[in-house]
Design an enzyme around this catalytic site. Structure first.
Site, mmCIF file in Angstrom:
data_model
loop_
_atom_site.group_PDB
_atom_site.id
_atom_site.type_symbol
_atom_site.label_atom_id
_atom_site.label_comp_id
_atom_site.label_asym_id
_atom_site.label_seq_id
_atom_site.Cartn_x
_atom_site.Cartn_y
_atom_site.Cartn_z
ATOM 1 N N ASP A 43 0.840 -1.209 0.000
ATOM 2 C CA ASP A 43 0.000 0.000 0.000
ATOM 3 C C ASP A 43 0.872 1.255 0.000
ATOM 4 O O ASP A 43 0.358 2.378 -0.092
ATOM 5 C CB ASP A 43 -1.020 -0.010 1.147
ATOM 6 C CG ASP A 43 -0.388 -0.079 2.519
ATOM 7 O OD1 ASP A 43 0.855 -0.156 2.612
ATOM 8 O OD2 ASP A 43 -1.138 -0.061 3.516
ATOM 9 N N SER A 44 2.193 1.065 0.032
ATOM 10 C CA SER A 44 3.112 2.185 -0.214
ATOM 11 C C SER A 44 2.836 2.801 -1.592
ATOM 12 O O SER A 44 3.265 3.923 -1.864
ATOM 13 C CB SER A 44 4.573 1.726 -0.132
ATOM 14 O OG SER A 44 4.790 0.577 -0.915
ATOM 15 N N ASP A 82 -1.051 -6.162 -0.539
ATOM 16 C CA ASP A 82 -1.353 -5.566 0.762
ATOM 17 C C ASP A 82 -2.846 -5.353 0.941
ATOM 18 O O ASP A 82 -3.536 -4.920 0.012
ATOM 19 C CB ASP A 82 -0.689 -4.185 0.842
ATOM 20 C CG ASP A 82 0.358 -4.109 1.934
ATOM 21 O OD1 ASP A 82 0.382 -4.995 2.814
ATOM 22 O OD2 ASP A 82 1.163 -3.165 1.893
ATOM 23 N N LYS A 112 -1.089 -9.522 2.539
ATOM 24 C CA LYS A 112 -0.339 -9.079 3.732
ATOM 25 C C LYS A 112 -1.223 -8.125 4.518
ATOM 26 O O LYS A 112 -1.915 -7.299 3.919
ATOM 27 C CB LYS A 112 0.961 -8.381 3.326
ATOM 28 C CG LYS A 112 1.712 -7.791 4.524
ATOM 29 C CD LYS A 112 3.118 -7.363 4.175
ATOM 30 C CE LYS A 112 3.227 -6.002 3.555
ATOM 31 N NZ LYS A 112 2.681 -4.889 4.383
ATOM 32 N N GLU A 114 -1.310 -5.781 8.425
ATOM 33 C CA GLU A 114 -0.509 -5.265 9.534
ATOM 34 C C GLU A 114 -1.137 -5.633 10.877
ATOM 35 O O GLU A 114 -2.358 -5.619 11.016
ATOM 36 C CB GLU A 114 -0.379 -3.740 9.410
ATOM 37 C CG GLU A 114 0.339 -3.309 8.144
ATOM 38 C CD GLU A 114 0.505 -1.800 8.019
ATOM 39 O OE1 GLU A 114 0.164 -1.052 8.961
ATOM 40 O OE2 GLU A 114 0.995 -1.361 6.960
ATOM 41 N N GLU A 181 9.275 -4.452 10.443
ATOM 42 C CA GLU A 181 9.634 -3.111 9.958
ATOM 43 C C GLU A 181 10.104 -2.225 11.112
ATOM 44 O O GLU A 181 9.442 -2.129 12.154
ATOM 45 C CB GLU A 181 8.423 -2.465 9.253
ATOM 46 C CG GLU A 181 8.750 -1.058 8.757
ATOM 47 C CD GLU A 181 7.804 -0.516 7.694
ATOM 48 O OE1 GLU A 181 6.895 -1.258 7.251
ATOM 49 O OE2 GLU A 181 7.989 0.647 7.299
HETATM 50 O O1 KIV Z 1 3.538 -1.131 1.551
HETATM 51 C C1 KIV Z 1 4.716 -1.529 1.546
HETATM 52 O O2 KIV Z 1 5.505 -1.270 0.645
HETATM 53 C C2 KIV Z 1 5.136 -2.335 2.691
HETATM 54 C C3 KIV Z 1 6.602 -2.594 2.835
HETATM 55 C C4 KIV Z 1 7.270 -1.372 3.301
HETATM 56 C C5 KIV Z 1 6.863 -3.755 3.710
HETATM 57 O O3 KIV Z 1 4.335 -2.732 3.463
#
Ligand code: KIV
Length: 285
Positions: A43-44, A82, A112, A114, A181
């Site tokens: 989600d970056s 994500d 993924k 969190e 992280e």
């Molecule tokens: O969203 C992302 O890129 C991440 C990484 C920084 C692990 O969650």
């Protein structure tokens, strides 16, 4: 055949795992062709592709759109998508439904999310549906407001103990791998020894089973800013600027396009077209 979660899990203790983010077709194809076994559609993307200040505005539809493109570009890598903020926190039922939609519509092989101990029941429910889950603990960006910023976590006894419990809870819940992280490297090393699934570090030192980096940080695509945990492995932003400037100069000085970039018309046909045009002009007069 795409890399499977079993292959990733088997790498623990035998080879360091490389993971990179990608968000679109062409970058995913390049990363995949380099033999990177695992791609994260993080989600970056909200920050590096969509220009938001944080990952919080990213929607499930955004992730679905980008993950679908990555799946078309990457033929071999295991693709993890994500789950965005608020797509899995409200209830287990909603989390399962959203994880299922993400996998069903994009073809990604894992999701993924969190959170540690507090998310263990959610992770277990998603895993029970046949959807592999990668955990993400330590400094979890979707909670940066609660942390008071992007700060290293696990520096106090209480916080380090909680992160160890988070890792154990995620492993018990069935996560196939866990991102650590922004945690001190000794804590990451300790967790890596203590749990049976691979740890993937970002800002967590060299003792994790693998590392993940945001592609834009590594390639110099994000302006001058570089987080401490990242390293520039290329200056692609500067190369793009130079190429764009060269293109603009070539258009302005007339050297682009040249004969090689253009196609020609049969001169006899051109003569006929001109003659027909002249005839039409004469008739109009
Ligand atoms: O969203 C992302 O890129 C991440 C990484 C920084 C692990 O969650």
């Amino acid at each position: 055949m795409r890399v499977s979660i079993n292959q990733i899990m088997a790498m623990k203790g035998s080879e360091r795992i490389v993971m990179i983010t990608a968000y679109d077709y062409s970058m995913a194809a390049i990363v995949d062709a380099a033999g990177i076994p695992m791609i994260l559609v993080g989600d970056s993307l909200g920050m590096v592709m969509l220009g938001y200040d944080s990952t919080l505005p990213v929607t499930l539809d955004d992730i679905i759109h980008h993950t679908s493109a990555v799946m078309r570009g990457a033929k071999n890598a295991l693709v993890v998508a994500d789950m965005p903020f608020m797509t899995y926190q409200v209830s287990i039922e909603e989390a399962v439904r959203n994880a299922g939609r993400l996998m069903q519509t994009t073809g990604c092989q894992a999701v993924k999310l969190e959170g540690g101990e507090a998310m263990a029941d959610t992770v277990a429910a998603i895993v029970r549906c046949g959807i592999p889950v990668m955990g993400h603990i330590g400094m979890t960006p979707q909670s940066f407001n609660a942390f008071g910023g992007f700060r290293v976590q696990g520096k106090t006894e209480d916080s380090a103990t909680q992160i160890i419990r988070d890792a154990q809870a995620l492993e018990e819940a069935g996560a196939f791998s866990i991102v650590l992280e922004l945690v001190p490297q000794e804590l990451a090393g300790f967790i890596t020894e203590r749990i049976g699934v691979p740890t993937i570090g970002i800002g967590a030192g060299p003792d994790c089973d693998g590392q993940v980096q945001v592609l834009h940080d590594m390639l110099g695509l994000q302006g001058e800013y570089l987080p401490r945990h990242a390293r520039r492995f290329g200056e692609i932003g500067a190369a793009i600027t130079a190429a764009v400037n060269d293109y603009a100069a070539a258009v302005r000085d007339g050297s682009f396009p040249n004969a090689k970039n253009s196609s020609r018309l049969d001169p006899k046909l051109l003569a006929r077209l001109k003659a027909a045009d002249d005839d039409a002009d004469t008739e109009e007069e």
